[in-house]
Design an enzyme around this catalytic site. Structure first.
Site, PDB file in Angstrom:
ATOM      1  N   HIS A  40       0.826  -1.219   0.000  1.00  0.00           N
ATOM      2  CA  HIS A  40       0.000   0.000   0.000  1.00  0.00           C
ATOM      3  C   HIS A  40       0.858   1.267   0.000  1.00  0.00           C
ATOM      4  CE1 HIS A  40      -2.720   2.949   2.310  1.00  0.00           C
ATOM      5  NE2 HIS A  40      -3.100   2.932   1.037  1.00  0.00           N
ATOM      6  N   HIS A  64      -7.793   8.088  -3.439  1.00  0.00           N
ATOM      7  CA  HIS A  64      -8.405   6.816  -3.864  1.00  0.00           C
ATOM      8  C   HIS A  64      -9.524   6.988  -4.881  1.00  0.00           C
ATOM      9  CE1 HIS A  64      -6.610   6.156   0.147  1.00  0.00           C
ATOM     10  NE2 HIS A  64      -6.153   5.068  -0.445  1.00  0.00           N
ATOM     11  N   ARG A 137     -17.319  15.227  22.748  1.00  0.00           N
ATOM     12  CA  ARG A 137     -17.484  15.090  24.190  1.00  0.00           C
ATOM     13  C   ARG A 137     -18.909  15.522  24.556  1.00  0.00           C
ATOM     14  NH1 ARG A 137     -18.518  13.877  28.581  1.00  0.00           N
ATOM     15  NH2 ARG A 137     -17.246  14.036  30.455  1.00  0.00           N
ATOM     16  N   CYS A 188     -10.545  19.509  25.719  1.00  0.00           N
ATOM     17  CA  CYS A 188     -11.291  19.116  26.903  1.00  0.00           C
ATOM     18  C   CYS A 188     -10.352  19.172  28.101  1.00  0.00           C
ATOM     19  CB  CYS A 188     -11.830  17.695  26.728  1.00  0.00           C
ATOM     20  SG  CYS A 188     -12.857  17.208  28.109  1.00  0.00           S
ATOM     21  N   TYR A 325     -15.053  20.382  36.484  1.00  0.00           N
ATOM     22  CA  TYR A 325     -14.169  21.270  35.707  1.00  0.00           C
ATOM     23  C   TYR A 325     -13.526  22.356  36.583  1.00  0.00           C
ATOM     24  CZ  TYR A 325     -16.153  18.765  31.804  1.00  0.00           C
ATOM     25  OH  TYR A 325     -16.536  17.754  30.959  1.00  0.00           O
TER      26      TYR A 325
HETATM   27  C1  HEM Z   1      -2.493   6.063  -1.360  1.00  0.00           C
HETATM   28  C2  HEM Z   1      -4.788   1.969  -2.517  1.00  0.00           C
HETATM   29  C3  HEM Z   1      -6.892   1.904   1.857  1.00  0.00           C
HETATM   30  C4  HEM Z   1      -4.582   6.011   3.024  1.00  0.00           C
HETATM   31  C5  HEM Z   1      -2.958   4.967  -2.038  1.00  0.00           C
HETATM   32  C6  HEM Z   1      -2.636   4.659  -3.422  1.00  0.00           C
HETATM   33  C7  HEM Z   1      -3.266   3.509  -3.750  1.00  0.00           C
HETATM   34  C8  HEM Z   1      -3.994   3.088  -2.592  1.00  0.00           C
HETATM   35  C9  HEM Z   1      -3.233   2.780  -5.088  1.00  0.00           C
HETATM   36  C10 HEM Z   1      -1.775   5.505  -4.349  1.00  0.00           C
HETATM   37  C11 HEM Z   1      -2.716   6.440  -5.079  1.00  0.00           C
HETATM   38  C12 HEM Z   1      -2.059   7.307  -6.092  1.00  0.00           C
HETATM   39  O1  HEM Z   1      -1.035   7.944  -5.760  1.00  0.00           O
HETATM   40  O2  HEM Z   1      -2.582   7.376  -7.179  1.00  0.00           O
HETATM   41  C13 HEM Z   1      -5.535   1.604  -1.437  1.00  0.00           C
HETATM   42  C14 HEM Z   1      -6.354   0.430  -1.380  1.00  0.00           C
HETATM   43  C15 HEM Z   1      -6.927   0.396  -0.148  1.00  0.00           C
HETATM   44  C16 HEM Z   1      -6.488   1.581   0.572  1.00  0.00           C
HETATM   45  C17 HEM Z   1      -6.521  -0.568  -2.519  1.00  0.00           C
HETATM   46  C18 HEM Z   1      -7.864  -0.610   0.469  1.00  0.00           C
HETATM   47  C19 HEM Z   1      -7.857  -1.876   0.170  1.00  0.00           C
HETATM   48  C20 HEM Z   1      -6.474   3.023   2.538  1.00  0.00           C
HETATM   49  C21 HEM Z   1      -6.919   3.399   3.866  1.00  0.00           C
HETATM   50  C22 HEM Z   1      -6.258   4.551   4.172  1.00  0.00           C
HETATM   51  C23 HEM Z   1      -5.413   4.904   3.071  1.00  0.00           C
HETATM   52  C24 HEM Z   1      -7.919   2.612   4.713  1.00  0.00           C
HETATM   53  C25 HEM Z   1      -6.338   5.394   5.425  1.00  0.00           C
HETATM   54  C26 HEM Z   1      -6.751   5.017   6.602  1.00  0.00           C
HETATM   55  C27 HEM Z   1      -3.799   6.359   1.941  1.00  0.00           C
HETATM   56  C28 HEM Z   1      -2.982   7.542   1.888  1.00  0.00           C
HETATM   57  C29 HEM Z   1      -2.378   7.558   0.623  1.00  0.00           C
HETATM   58  C30 HEM Z   1      -2.849   6.382  -0.080  1.00  0.00           C
HETATM   59  C31 HEM Z   1      -2.820   8.577   3.007  1.00  0.00           C
HETATM   60  C32 HEM Z   1      -1.455   8.634   0.099  1.00  0.00           C
HETATM   61  C33 HEM Z   1      -0.039   8.211   0.281  1.00  0.00           C
HETATM   62  C34 HEM Z   1       0.939   9.258  -0.239  1.00  0.00           C
HETATM   63  O3  HEM Z   1       0.630   9.930  -1.204  1.00  0.00           O
HETATM   64  O4  HEM Z   1       1.994   9.373   0.400  1.00  0.00           O
HETATM   65  N1  HEM Z   1      -3.790   4.002  -1.560  1.00  0.00           N
HETATM   66  N2  HEM Z   1      -5.640   2.282  -0.249  1.00  0.00           N
HETATM   67  N3  HEM Z   1      -5.573   3.950   2.084  1.00  0.00           N
HETATM   68  N4  HEM Z   1      -3.690   5.673   0.762  1.00  0.00           N
HETATM   69 FE1  HEM Z   1      -4.650   3.991   0.264  1.00  0.00          FE
HETATM   70  N1  MTE Z   2     -22.456  21.580  25.415  1.00  0.00           N
HETATM   71  C1  MTE Z   2     -23.561  20.871  25.689  1.00  0.00           C
HETATM   72  N2  MTE Z   2     -24.748  21.425  25.451  1.00  0.00           N
HETATM   73  N3  MTE Z   2     -23.489  19.622  26.188  1.00  0.00           N
HETATM   74  C2  MTE Z   2     -22.271  19.022  26.444  1.00  0.00           C
HETATM   75  O1  MTE Z   2     -22.226  17.873  26.883  1.00  0.00           O
HETATM   76  N4  MTE Z   2     -19.807  19.282  26.451  1.00  0.00           N
HETATM   77  C3  MTE Z   2     -18.792  20.306  26.677  1.00  0.00           C
HETATM   78  C4  MTE Z   2     -18.820  21.343  25.557  1.00  0.00           C
HETATM   79  N5  MTE Z   2     -20.150  21.785  25.314  1.00  0.00           N
HETATM   80  C5  MTE Z   2     -21.089  19.763  26.178  1.00  0.00           C
HETATM   81  C6  MTE Z   2     -21.235  21.053  25.629  1.00  0.00           C
HETATM   82  C7  MTE Z   2     -17.437  19.805  26.788  1.00  0.00           C
HETATM   83  S1  MTE Z   2     -16.967  19.201  28.291  1.00  0.00           S
HETATM   84  C8  MTE Z   2     -16.527  19.917  25.758  1.00  0.00           C
HETATM   85  S2  MTE Z   2     -14.905  19.443  25.981  1.00  0.00           S
HETATM   86  C9  MTE Z   2     -16.912  20.431  24.446  1.00  0.00           C
HETATM   87  O2  MTE Z   2     -18.293  20.746  24.382  1.00  0.00           O
HETATM   88  C10 MTE Z   2     -16.607  19.401  23.372  1.00  0.00           C
HETATM   89  O3  MTE Z   2     -16.963  19.881  22.130  1.00  0.00           O
HETATM   90  P1  MTE Z   2     -16.968  18.900  20.871  1.00  0.00           P
HETATM   91  O4  MTE Z   2     -17.810  17.701  21.194  1.00  0.00           O
HETATM   92  O5  MTE Z   2     -17.483  19.715  19.744  1.00  0.00           O
HETATM   93  O6  MTE Z   2     -15.524  18.505  20.656  1.00  0.00           O
END
Ligand code: HEM
Ligand code: MTE
Length: 472
Positions: A40, A64, A137, A188, A325
């Site tokens: 990947h 992707h 939160r 928080c 808090y």
């Molecule tokens: C890049 C495939 C899942 C994050 C890529 C690229 C391919 C690819 C082919 C290169 C794309 C290009 O440059 O044209 C896949 C496939 C996946 C998968 C087949 C699942 C089976 C994921 C997931 C994530 C992810 C789940 C994040 C949680 C990234 C990132 C890049 C990337 C951040 C950019 C890397 C770079 O440019 O340095 N992937 N991917 N991918 N993928 Fe995935």
């Molecule tokens: N406002 C309401 N009405 N109810 C909540 O439970 N949680 C507070 C605050 N405002 C809360 C709230 C707390 S403790 C935090 S840290 C922030 O919302 C979290 O905001 P977020 O969920 O957007 O990150």
């Protein structure tokens, strides 16, 4: 014609590690990607999606969205999702049944009410946190608010000539007042509580280091709305502005908090009533349709689902303002605590943490013998981060990290992300990495947790230590 077997989402969930094979789903199909993981281009982040759907991840990584990625994925197809594998119906007697769906990558600290934080390394991929990854939160169920019927109620000044409160619809808020935007980091008070809990147990959710996030918030200045309701800065006998949420418990008690009237009316403090988050309508979890954003101030005062504003001589009488808090000495325990003796937390202290690598990780230096260490740093009260120091030898020697952030003319409400490319000495097998930040008032972080331990586990801003193993 090859007929593929059918699988349920629960079947797919069982395939999360190389020993059980790694499965994912996309557009109703099932793929075994075990053999692709090492190929990947985006590295082992791909494992975050193991056992579940790719869609929520690909929504965050636009690379992707191309035909060659879909073609490549097809090579790994092993089945289709069973068409009758429907979501179970919602249990309407559950007060949380109206809660929105959330991104599967979040680490859930409590499901009901919903409290969750993103994986630390994803948090610092972007200066602005994508809404779906922003920490959540909630103290109560998410209220279901009809935006067409929504009204913000603003109580009038004591003795005012208007008898009735000012009521503003969402449309009034969007059309009668100028729109403003501020970039604000919310944290928080319980961020990094788990490190405090490890020293001596505290009461509260076990947050890691990612109960902090940054967004562009769009809305109207609170002071514009207060002026419209008849308030002026020099009004006597008013000291606080109370915010009441529309979320409530079974007894009808609503979430509430307050800030000072001075802060609310100050041009410099930029307190916002926000209806937008990162250019989108405020998401349900973040207070739809309206919340308060109090820059530089603890998350708890940033009241979501805002229903009512009351200007008063007294602070909010809510539990969260009076009996939660607040900070205490390490000597105070649950038998001796008197909440009336400590002020409610407002401005937060200087903070920083390491987000990459993760504690306990095995890291591999690149061919130049270098590793990348990343994290965030932030301070409350509008103080800017001016420096982050990083040590790779448990604090004996320090290097200065590179900072990235947004230029501001006035106070700084948002964090800095930091990065250090460090050379690892050849013989080094175990590293203790530490970071500490300095803000524009030259405030520094305390070096250890024990002297700032408090029974509620809030305000942990000690140096962040992590240990990792080097694989050479
Ligand atoms: C890049 C495939 C899942 C994050 C890529 C690229 C391919 C690819 C082919 C290169 C794309 C290009 O440059 O044209 C896949 C496939 C996946 C998968 C087949 C699942 C089976 C994921 C997931 C994530 C992810 C789940 C994040 C949680 C990234 C990132 C890049 C990337 C951040 C950019 C890397 C770079 O440019 O340095 N992937 N991917 N991918 N993928 Fe995935
Ligand atoms: N406002 C309401 N009405 N109810 C909540 O439970 N949680 C507070 C605050 N405002 C809360 C709230 C707390 S403790 C935090 S840290 C922030 O919302 C979290 O905001 P977020 O969920 O957007 O990150």
């Amino acid at each position: 014609l090859h007929l593929f077997p059918q699988y349920t989402r629960d079947d797919v969930k069982k395939h999360k590690s190389p020993s059980d094979r790694i499965w994912v789903t996309y557009a109703g199909e099932v793929f075994d990607i075990t053999d692709f993981v090492d190929l990947h281009p985006g590295g082992n982040r791909i494992l975050l999606a193991a056992g579940g759907a790719l869609e929520p991840f690909w929504a965050l990584y636009g690379v992707h969205k191309s035909e060659h990625v879909i073609e490549l994925l097809q090579e790994y197809k092993v089945g289709v999702l069973s068409p009758d594998d429907k979501e179970p119906p919602r249990d309407l007697s559950d007060p949380y049944s109206g809660d929105p769906s959330r991104h599967p990558v979040l680490k859930i600290n409590s499901q009901k009410p919903f409290n969750a934080e993103p994986p630390p390394e994803m948090l610092t991929e972007n200066f602005i946190t994508p809404n779906v990854l922003f920490f959540k939160r909630n103290h109560l169920p998410v209220p279901n608010i009809n935006p067409d019927k929504y009204e913000l109620v603003v109580e009038r000044p004591p003795g005012a000539k208007w008898a009735k409160p000012l009521k503003l619809s969402l449309k009034d808020l969007k059309t009668k007042f100028p729109r403003h935007e501020v970039t604000v980091t919310l944290q928080c008070a319980g961020n990094r509580r788990s490190e405090m809990n490890a020293i001596k147990p505290v009461k509260g959710l076990d947050w890691g280091a990612a109960a902090i996030s940054t967004a562009h918030w769009g809305g109207v200045w609170l002071r514009d709305v207060l002026s419209d309701a008849g308030y002026s800065e020099d009004l006597p006998n008013v000291r606080h502005v109370q915010f009441e949420g529309l979320d409530q418990d079974i007894t009808g008690t609503k979430y509430g908090a307050s800030i000072s009237f001075k802060r609310a009316m100050s041009k410099d403090c930029e307190v916002l009533l926000a209806y937008e988050m990162n250019g989108e309508e405020l998401p349900k979890d973040h207070g739809f349709p309206l919340r308060v954003i109090v820059p530089g101030v603890v998350g708890a005062r940033n009241v979501k689902w805002l229903g009512r504003i009351i200007v008063s001589e007294e602070e909010s009488s809510s539990h969260w303002q009076q009996n939660d808090y607040k900070g205490f000495s390490p000597s105070v325990d649950w038998d001796t605590v008197d909440f009336s003796t400590s002020p409610a937390i407002q401005d937060l202290p200087v903070q920083s943490a390491i987000t990459e690598p993760r504690p306990g990780a095995t890291i591999t230096p690149d061919h130049d013998g270098k590793v990348t260490i990343k994290g965030y740093a932030w301070s409350g009260g509008g103080r800017e981060i001016v420096r982050v120091d990083v040590s790779l030898d448990g604090g004996k020697t320090w290097k200065v990290a590179d900072l990235t952030g947004e230029e501001t003319k006035g106070p700084t409400w948002a964090w800095k992300l930091w990065k250090l490319e460090a050379t690892i000495p050849d013989e080094q097998k175990e590293l203790t990495i530490i970071c500490k930040a300095v803000d524009s008032s030259y405030n520094v972080q305390p070096d250890t947790v024990a002297p700032i331990w408090n029974l509620r586990g809030v305000l942990n801003n000690a140096w962040h230590h992590i240990s990792v193993t080097v694989d050479k």
